[in-house]
Design an enzyme around this catalytic site. Structure first.
Site, PDB file in Angstrom:
ATOM      1  N   ASP A 281      -6.033   2.221  -1.092  1.00  0.00           N
ATOM      2  CA  ASP A 281      -4.656   2.238  -1.589  1.00  0.00           C
ATOM      3  C   ASP A 281      -3.975   0.893  -1.388  1.00  0.00           C
ATOM      4  O   ASP A 281      -2.751   0.802  -1.378  1.00  0.00           O
ATOM      5  CB  ASP A 281      -3.849   3.334  -0.891  1.00  0.00           C
ATOM      6  CG  ASP A 281      -3.669   3.061   0.596  1.00  0.00           C
ATOM      7  OD1 ASP A 281      -4.612   2.547   1.224  1.00  0.00           O
ATOM      8  OD2 ASP A 281      -2.588   3.361   1.133  1.00  0.00           O
TER       9      ASP A 281
ATOM     10  N   ASP B 268       0.848  -1.186   0.000  1.00  0.00           N
ATOM     11  CA  ASP B 268       0.000   0.000   0.000  1.00  0.00           C
ATOM     12  C   ASP B 268       0.884   1.237   0.000  1.00  0.00           C
ATOM     13  O   ASP B 268       2.115   1.149   0.059  1.00  0.00           O
ATOM     14  CB  ASP B 268      -0.981   0.004   1.183  1.00  0.00           C
ATOM     15  CG  ASP B 268      -0.289   0.058   2.535  1.00  0.00           C
ATOM     16  OD1 ASP B 268       0.935   0.350   2.583  1.00  0.00           O
ATOM     17  OD2 ASP B 268      -0.958  -0.184   3.548  1.00  0.00           O
ATOM     18  N   LEU B 269       0.242   2.408  -0.106  1.00  0.00           N
ATOM     19  CA  LEU B 269       0.977   3.665  -0.129  1.00  0.00           C
ATOM     20  C   LEU B 269       1.146   4.190   1.292  1.00  0.00           C
ATOM     21  O   LEU B 269       0.178   4.239   2.062  1.00  0.00           O
ATOM     22  CB  LEU B 269       0.233   4.692  -0.987  1.00  0.00           C
ATOM     23  CG  LEU B 269       0.180   4.393  -2.483  1.00  0.00           C
ATOM     24  CD1 LEU B 269      -0.745   5.364  -3.194  1.00  0.00           C
ATOM     25  CD2 LEU B 269       1.572   4.451  -3.091  1.00  0.00           C
TER      26      LEU B 269
END
Length: 292
Positions: free
Chosen positions: A216, A173-174
């Protein structure tokens, strides 16, 4: 509807079998042909069926068709070249034929009839394929969606179990994505997700699959062991560092890797990869960790 010849015909270069000539005693059943074309749900299969039918009744060696994103072909590319535009609903396709001999007027008329039967099945198949794609792919990033991920993971686990092939899962994920949305707005957030999805897609191999399963959060199914997955993780981290848009906004990612083990199911494999992702965040983010 005119056919323009774009290459010279030399009788010594082609062998034309008179049995292919259209005569009154060799008329195709148009209703049967229409039914055959409508049986198929993919543009490729519709076009292949059309090519086989046309090649049966006319001196045609090969056909190419350019329609929207489709580049369809059947047969070979040798022979006399004719080309025309074919209206398909609101679009227009370009269709090209390769002949092993010039066609008689009666054969040209037959080609018009057969070609007219192609339009509706081809359009329907393209629409069906587009709808199926929308159901399986994320509209924003064009990666597979959660539904496609679950189905692909199920199939990959079954294959790994049956054939004892290595399989790994990457969960990523970010970092601080919520802060990005709060600071710049959802429009910039969406742009970032698109760029991130493109980066993942460029980093993986043809045998691997990438998915956006929510927000995300992304996953990658790797057809290989943890070492193969590690190389993909390293590639993603490097590509993000050299991406001007992501680097300017200080967008980074953390990744977790889990290699499939014989007792793993879909849930346990994901939880192990997710735990490795958590370990990467604890280690300072912008890195990856491999589950034990």
């Amino acid at each position: 509807m005119d056919f323009a010849l774009t290459s010279e015909f030399s009788p010594s270069e082609y062998r034309y079998q008179p049995a292919y000539r259209h005569t009154g005693t060799n008329l195709p059943n148009m209703v049967t042909i229409m039914q055959q074309l409508h049986l198929h749900l993919s543009p490729e299969k519709v076009f292949s069926c059309y090519g086989a039918i046309v090649g049966q009744y006319l001196p045609i060696n090969g056909i190419k068709l350019h329609f929207k994103e489709y580049q369809l072909s059947w047969g070979c590319e040798q022979g006399l070249h004719i080309k025309q535009h074919l209206p398909i609903e609101e679009s227009c396709a370009v269709i090209e034929y390769r002949l092993n001999a010039p066609m008689l007027n009666s054969q040209t008329e037959l080609l018009y009839q057969l070609q007219a039967l192609l339009v509706r099945p081809l359009y329907n198949a393209a629409q069906y394929e587009q709808m199926a794609k929308q159901a399986m792919y994320d509209a924003l990033t064009q990666l597979g969606n959660r539904r496609y991920y679950m189905e692909s993971l199920k199939q990959s686990l079954a294959r790994a179990t049956r054939q004892s092939e290595p399989l790994s899962l990457i969960v990523l994920d970010l970092d601080h994505f919520k802060m990005l949305n709060d600071r710049y707005g959802h429009h910039i957030g969406d742009e970032t997700l698109i760029t991130f999805g493109q980066t993942i897609n460029q980093a993986i191999r043809d045998s691997d699959q990438a998915f956006r399963i929510g927000g995300d959060e992304f996953t990658i199914l790797v057809q290989g062991n943890a070492q193969a997955a590690s190389l993909i993780c390293q590639r993603i981290l490097t590509m993000m560092q050299h991406n001007n848009q992501l680097h300017h906004r200080q967008i980074y990612t953390s990744l977790g890797v889990a290699e499939w083990q014989s007792l793993d199911n879909a849930e346990s494999l994901y939880l192990r990869a997710d735990k490795a992702l958590y370990d990467a965040k604890v280690a300072g983010r912008r890195c990856y960790r491999i589950a034990a």
